[in-house]
Write a protein that holds these residues in place. Structure first.
Motif, mmCIF file in Angstrom:
data_model
loop_
_atom_site.group_PDB
_atom_site.id
_atom_site.type_symbol
_atom_site.label_atom_id
_atom_site.label_comp_id
_atom_site.label_asym_id
_atom_site.label_seq_id
_atom_site.Cartn_x
_atom_site.Cartn_y
_atom_site.Cartn_z
ATOM 1 N N UNK A 1 0.831 -1.208 0.000
ATOM 2 C CA UNK A 1 0.000 0.000 0.000
ATOM 3 C C UNK A 1 0.864 1.257 0.000
ATOM 4 N N UNK A 2 1.788 1.318 -0.930
ATOM 5 C CA UNK A 2 2.750 2.413 -0.967
ATOM 6 C C UNK A 2 2.056 3.770 -1.047
ATOM 7 N N UNK A 3 2.459 4.693 -0.173
ATOM 8 C CA UNK A 3 1.947 6.063 -0.215
ATOM 9 C C UNK A 3 2.681 6.815 -1.323
ATOM 10 N N UNK A 4 2.490 6.334 -2.544
ATOM 11 C CA UNK A 4 3.263 6.842 -3.680
ATOM 12 C C UNK A 4 2.911 8.281 -4.035
ATOM 13 N N UNK A 5 1.822 8.785 -3.502
ATOM 14 C CA UNK A 5 1.479 10.202 -3.699
ATOM 15 C C UNK A 5 2.501 11.112 -3.022
ATOM 16 N N UNK B 1 14.828 -8.088 -5.525
ATOM 17 C CA UNK B 1 13.501 -8.642 -5.817
ATOM 18 C C UNK B 1 12.477 -7.811 -5.064
ATOM 19 N N UNK B 2 11.375 -7.456 -5.722
ATOM 20 C CA UNK B 2 10.421 -6.500 -5.160
ATOM 21 C C UNK B 2 9.002 -7.054 -5.175
ATOM 22 N N UNK B 3 8.316 -6.877 -4.030
ATOM 23 C CA UNK B 3 6.883 -7.140 -3.950
ATOM 24 C C UNK B 3 6.182 -5.830 -3.622
ATOM 25 N N UNK B 4 5.157 -5.473 -4.418
ATOM 26 C CA UNK B 4 4.307 -4.321 -4.133
ATOM 27 C C UNK B 4 2.847 -4.731 -4.243
ATOM 28 N N UNK B 5 1.995 -4.025 -3.494
ATOM 29 C CA UNK B 5 0.558 -4.253 -3.642
ATOM 30 C C UNK B 5 -0.214 -2.989 -3.306
ATOM 31 N N UNK B 6 -1.499 -3.029 -3.588
ATOM 32 C CA UNK B 6 -2.387 -1.906 -3.299
ATOM 33 C C UNK B 6 -3.821 -2.435 -3.260
ATOM 34 N N UNK B 7 -4.666 -1.777 -2.479
ATOM 35 C CA UNK B 7 -6.090 -2.078 -2.489
ATOM 36 C C UNK B 7 -6.827 -1.054 -3.340
ATOM 37 N N UNK B 8 -8.004 -1.395 -3.778
ATOM 38 C CA UNK B 8 -8.739 -0.472 -4.646
ATOM 39 C C UNK B 8 -9.588 0.527 -3.872
ATOM 40 N N UNK B 9 -9.586 0.422 -2.545
ATOM 41 C CA UNK B 9 -10.425 1.323 -1.746
ATOM 42 C C UNK B 9 -9.608 1.995 -0.636
ATOM 43 N N UNK B 10 -8.378 2.364 -0.956
ATOM 44 C CA UNK B 10 -7.490 2.958 0.043
ATOM 45 C C UNK B 10 -7.611 4.481 0.065
ATOM 46 N N UNK C 1 -6.429 8.097 2.627
ATOM 47 C CA UNK C 1 -5.727 8.680 3.778
ATOM 48 C C UNK C 1 -6.102 10.153 3.844
ATOM 49 N N UNK C 2 -7.094 10.481 4.670
ATOM 50 C CA UNK C 2 -7.545 11.866 4.730
ATOM 51 C C UNK C 2 -8.013 12.323 3.354
ATOM 52 N N UNK C 3 -7.425 13.411 2.826
ATOM 53 C CA UNK C 3 -7.845 13.900 1.508
ATOM 54 C C UNK C 3 -7.280 13.090 0.347
ATOM 55 N N UNK C 4 -6.379 12.164 0.616
ATOM 56 C CA UNK C 4 -5.802 11.324 -0.439
ATOM 57 C C UNK C 4 -6.800 10.229 -0.780
ATOM 58 N N UNK C 5 -7.226 10.187 -2.026
ATOM 59 C CA UNK C 5 -8.300 9.290 -2.440
ATOM 60 C C UNK C 5 -7.768 7.961 -2.969
ATOM 61 N N UNK C 6 -8.699 7.021 -3.150
ATOM 62 C CA UNK C 6 -8.336 5.733 -3.741
ATOM 63 C C UNK C 6 -7.755 5.927 -5.144
ATOM 64 N N UNK D 1 -8.735 -1.846 1.999
ATOM 65 C CA UNK D 1 -8.555 -0.501 2.526
ATOM 66 C C UNK D 1 -7.129 -0.320 3.050
ATOM 67 N N UNK D 2 -6.836 0.893 3.482
ATOM 68 C CA UNK D 2 -5.503 1.252 3.978
ATOM 69 C C UNK D 2 -5.457 0.973 5.478
ATOM 70 N N UNK D 3 -5.115 -0.268 5.835
ATOM 71 C CA UNK D 3 -5.248 -0.674 7.239
ATOM 72 C C UNK D 3 -4.343 -1.860 7.531
ATOM 73 N N UNK D 4 -3.918 -1.959 8.804
ATOM 74 C CA UNK D 4 -3.047 -3.055 9.218
ATOM 75 C C UNK D 4 -3.664 -4.424 8.930
ATOM 76 N N UNK D 5 -4.977 -4.537 9.049
ATOM 77 C CA UNK D 5 -5.626 -5.828 8.813
ATOM 78 C C UNK D 5 -5.422 -6.297 7.373
#
Length: 260
Positions: A171-175, A193-202, A204-209, A239-243
């Motif tokens: 869930x990189x905060x690439x913004x 070697x790199x692993x990245x991921x993201x959710x479609x409903x993340x 952070x405040x005003x930062x949108x999915x 979502x953007x969460x530890x779970x």
């Protein structure tokens, strides 16, 4: 067993800030057997929810046991002040960080971001030698992992220290720091070697999915041109969460450490 070390980290504000580092080695591996080491940011969230900022931990110790993965984890707690965390996990100051915290909090900060190199140099040049001295490690098999801004600083480390072989950025905060981070990746000699991921409903405040998805796509575009081994996963509705990071952690470890 999880050991706890008290360390002092240099910051832009004070000479040394006390911080907790937690070290985990699976007890089913002999203490004298050298293990690869994964250094993790936001270390208070890596194990139990009892130490986590928002009460949910990744439980990486349980994950390692379940996978029977011979891996050592060194988890460095982040700055106690969440705004100081932005300083520590970015190499550059950034207008987007001010947007994230809002105009009122922005007035309280003369600068925001841009002190990450102090932190990463300390990790690689002070903490890592101590860990290699006090524990049985494979000093050549070094990984870093983090989520959100912890993902940003992990990618910066991949571009800065060629000795890092495995990188997880969830869930990189690439913004934040997008352009300088892309530039760092483009200019770096990367062989890890790199692993990245993201959710479609993340969010952070005003930062949108849409912000998360667009900026992560731009990062991946730059990474793909480097010709390195990488995996990028997009989880629907996450979502953007530890779970969410706890749920995807086994995917990251299986890929980075070739667990079948």
């Amino acid at each position: 067993m999880i050991d706890q070390l008290n360390v002092s980290i240099p910051t832009g504000k004070v000479r040394g800030q006390k911080r907790i580092v937690r070290v985990f080695r699976p007890d089913w591996v002999d203490a004298n057997t050298p293990l690869p080491v994964l250094y993790m940011h936001d270390g208070q969230n890596v194990f139990s929810g009892s130490t986590a900022t928002y009460g949910e931990g990744w439980e990486i110790d349980r994950c390692i046991d379940t996978l029977q993965l011979p891996l050592m984890v060194v988890a460095i707690a982040s700055a106690p002040n969440w705004l100081d965390r932005y300083d520590e996990y970015s190499y550059e100051e950034d207008e987007m960080l001010y947007r994230r915290i809002g105009p009122e909090l922005a007035k309280t900060r003369p600068t925001l971001g841009g002190q990450g190199r102090l932190y990463t140099d300390w990790l690689m040049n002070d903490l890592k030698p101590r860990i290699d001295k006090e524990y049985a490690t494979d000093p050549e098999d070094v990984g870093v992992m983090g989520s959100s801004m912890g993902g940003v600083i992990s990618l910066y480390m991949m571009a800065t220290y060629p000795s890092i072989k495995r990188v997880g950025s969830l869930s990189t905060a690439a913004w934040a720091n997008l352009d300088p981070l892309i530039q760092a990746i483009q200019q770096a000699d990367i062989s890890g070697k790199l692993y990245m991921d993201i959710g479609t409903n993340e969010e952070s405040g005003p930062i949108t999915a849409k912000d998360y998805l667009f900026t992560n796509a731009k990062l991946i575009e730059a990474i793909a041109k480097k010709g390195i081994a990488f995996r990028y996963e997009v989880e629907p509705d996450a979502i953007h969460h530890e779970s969410a990071w706890r749920r995807r952690l086994p995917h990251a470890l299986r890929y980075l450490y070739d667990v079948t």
